[in-house]
Scaffold this motif. Structure first.
Motif, short mmCIF file in Angstrom:
data_model
loop_
_atom_site.label_atom_id
_atom_site.label_comp_id
_atom_site.label_asym_id
_atom_site.label_seq_id
_atom_site.Cartn_x
_atom_site.Cartn_y
_atom_site.Cartn_z
N UNK A 1 0.21 -32.35 -8.52
CA UNK A 1 1.38 -31.33 -8.32
C UNK A 1 1.41 -30.01 -9.12
N UNK A 2 0.59 -29.93 -10.13
CA UNK A 2 0.55 -28.72 -10.74
C UNK A 2 -0.43 -27.60 -10.32
N UNK A 3 -1.25 -28.12 -9.27
CA UNK A 3 -1.88 -27.26 -8.48
C UNK A 3 -1.20 -26.31 -7.84
N UNK A 4 0.01 -26.54 -7.38
CA UNK A 4 0.82 -25.44 -6.85
C UNK A 4 1.97 -25.17 -8.02
N UNK A 5 1.55 -23.85 -8.25
CA UNK A 5 2.76 -23.48 -9.55
C UNK A 5 4.09 -23.58 -9.10
N UNK A 6 4.55 -23.31 -7.89
CA UNK A 6 5.83 -23.10 -7.39
C UNK A 6 6.27 -24.47 -7.49
N UNK A 7 5.43 -25.50 -7.08
CA UNK A 7 6.04 -26.95 -7.02
C UNK A 7 6.08 -27.40 -8.50
N UNK A 8 5.30 -26.96 -9.28
CA UNK A 8 5.50 -27.54 -10.76
C UNK A 8 6.86 -26.88 -11.32
N UNK A 9 7.09 -25.54 -10.97
CA UNK A 9 8.22 -25.02 -11.50
C UNK A 9 9.29 -25.65 -11.09
N UNK A 10 9.39 -25.93 -9.82
CA UNK A 10 10.82 -26.70 -9.30
C UNK A 10 10.85 -28.15 -9.81
N UNK A 11 9.93 -28.62 -10.01
CA UNK A 11 10.03 -29.89 -10.80
C UNK A 11 10.64 -29.93 -12.22
N UNK A 12 10.05 -28.94 -12.92
CA UNK A 12 10.47 -28.83 -14.12
C UNK A 12 11.78 -28.42 -14.46
N UNK A 13 12.19 -27.38 -13.43
CA UNK A 13 13.57 -27.03 -13.42
C UNK A 13 14.41 -27.98 -13.07
N UNK A 14 14.24 -28.81 -12.05
CA UNK A 14 15.24 -30.06 -11.43
C UNK A 14 15.29 -31.17 -12.78
N UNK B 1 2.24 -19.41 -19.77
CA UNK B 1 1.67 -19.18 -21.25
C UNK B 1 1.11 -20.59 -21.89
N UNK B 2 1.64 -21.53 -21.50
CA UNK B 2 1.20 -22.91 -22.09
C UNK B 2 1.12 -23.90 -20.98
N UNK B 3 0.20 -23.90 -20.04
CA UNK B 3 0.00 -24.84 -18.69
C UNK B 3 -0.35 -26.20 -19.39
N UNK B 4 -1.01 -26.39 -20.42
CA UNK B 4 -1.72 -27.55 -20.78
C UNK B 4 -0.21 -28.38 -21.40
N UNK B 5 0.41 -27.68 -22.11
CA UNK B 5 1.63 -28.33 -22.76
C UNK B 5 2.67 -28.65 -21.71
N UNK B 6 3.04 -27.71 -20.51
CA UNK B 6 3.76 -28.22 -19.68
C UNK B 6 3.36 -29.19 -18.79
N UNK B 7 1.77 -29.51 -18.45
CA UNK B 7 1.42 -30.33 -17.69
C UNK B 7 1.75 -31.76 -18.53
N UNK B 8 1.45 -31.67 -19.79
CA UNK B 8 1.71 -32.88 -20.73
C UNK B 8 3.39 -33.30 -20.32
N UNK B 9 4.26 -32.20 -20.40
CA UNK B 9 5.59 -32.51 -20.35
C UNK B 9 6.07 -33.12 -18.80
N UNK B 10 5.19 -32.56 -17.87
CA UNK B 10 5.56 -33.31 -16.71
C UNK B 10 4.93 -34.80 -16.65
#
Length: 239
Positions: free
Chosen positions: A128-141, A98-107
């Motif tokens: 890293x955000x090119x792979x959605x699953x990698x980005x997801x894992x980084x955010x969760x961790x 829903x908010x890829x730009x905001x999540x990128x800034x957060x990363x």
């Protein structure tokens, strides 16, 4: 590089102990709980003047009921923890969509606070955000402190606690099962079991064996002493 030659990472490969709340925590908790519970129970029932046969009956009932309770509790606890993690992962997945730009800034900010330069942080975050699953894992961790790919097994936790509780609870009963009719050998057996269990658990911690062993022995002695006094008072009152 020669084909088949190990990389630097492979050459320095090492492993870590189980710290995710799987079998180790459940096993230690089960063993200690079984030892303390039945050592205290034997002290209380024996202090109340019960016959050896009655002490064994109460101890075996406590062993079976406690082992089942521990297993069910561990299974439910770990299962609930995993389901909660799944819920949070899905919440983060929706937020990334829903908010890829905001999540990128957060990363980017996550990398900055860990010492990465601003420009490099954004470059790495974009890559890293090119792979959605990698980005997801980084955010969760980073946000939850848990790795969604390294979840403890509810069945392993349940089995570990069931077995170790049973073993721990059996130790104070061994003298009575061997034909002893006085209380103190059972208490000594429980104390030795607590000391040994604490010493073994120290292998997974920075504490020296004598410290962990003495700590568990002290806890068990306090529980057994209080229960013995309660059993003695109730036994006298009933008599």
């Amino acid at each position: 590089m020669t084909s088949g030659a190990p990389t630097d990472a492979e050459a320095h490969e090492h492993s870590h102990a189980d710290v995710s709340g799987g079998w180790l925590r459940a096993a230690v908790f089960g063993a200690m709980d079984g030892l303390v519970t039945n050592t205290a129970l034997v002290a209380g029932v024996g202090g109340g003047g019960a016959a050896p046969r009655a002490i064994v009956l109460a101890g075996v009932a406590s062993l079976v009921a406690g082992a089942i309770s521990m297993a069910l509790g561990e299974y439910t606890s770990v299962k609930t923890q995993n389901e909660q993690l799944e819920l949070e992962v899905e919440k983060e997945r929706r937020e990334l969509a829903r908010n890829p730009v905001g999540e990128l800034d957060e990363l980017v900010e996550m990398l900055r606070v860990r010492g990465v330069d601003d420009r490099l942080a954004r470059t790495v975050a974009v890559q890293l955000s090119r792979d959605p699953e990698t980005a997801l894992r980084l955010h969760v961790v980073a946000e939850l402190g848990l790795d969604p790919e390294d979840r403890p097994s509810p069945m392993v936790a349940a089995a570990s606690s069931f077995v170790t509780f049973g073993i721990g609870a059996l130790i104070p009963l061994l003298p009575f099962l061997a034909g002893v009719s006085v209380l103190w050998p059972a208490l000594v057996a429980g104390g030795i079991g607590l000391l040994a269990a604490g010493a073994i658990s120290s292998r997974f911690t920075p504490r020296p064996w004598w410290y962990s062993g003495a700590r568990q022995l002290l806890f068990g002695a306090a529980a057994a002493g209080i229960t013995y006094l309660v059993g003695s008072a109730i036994g006298v009152t009933v008599a």
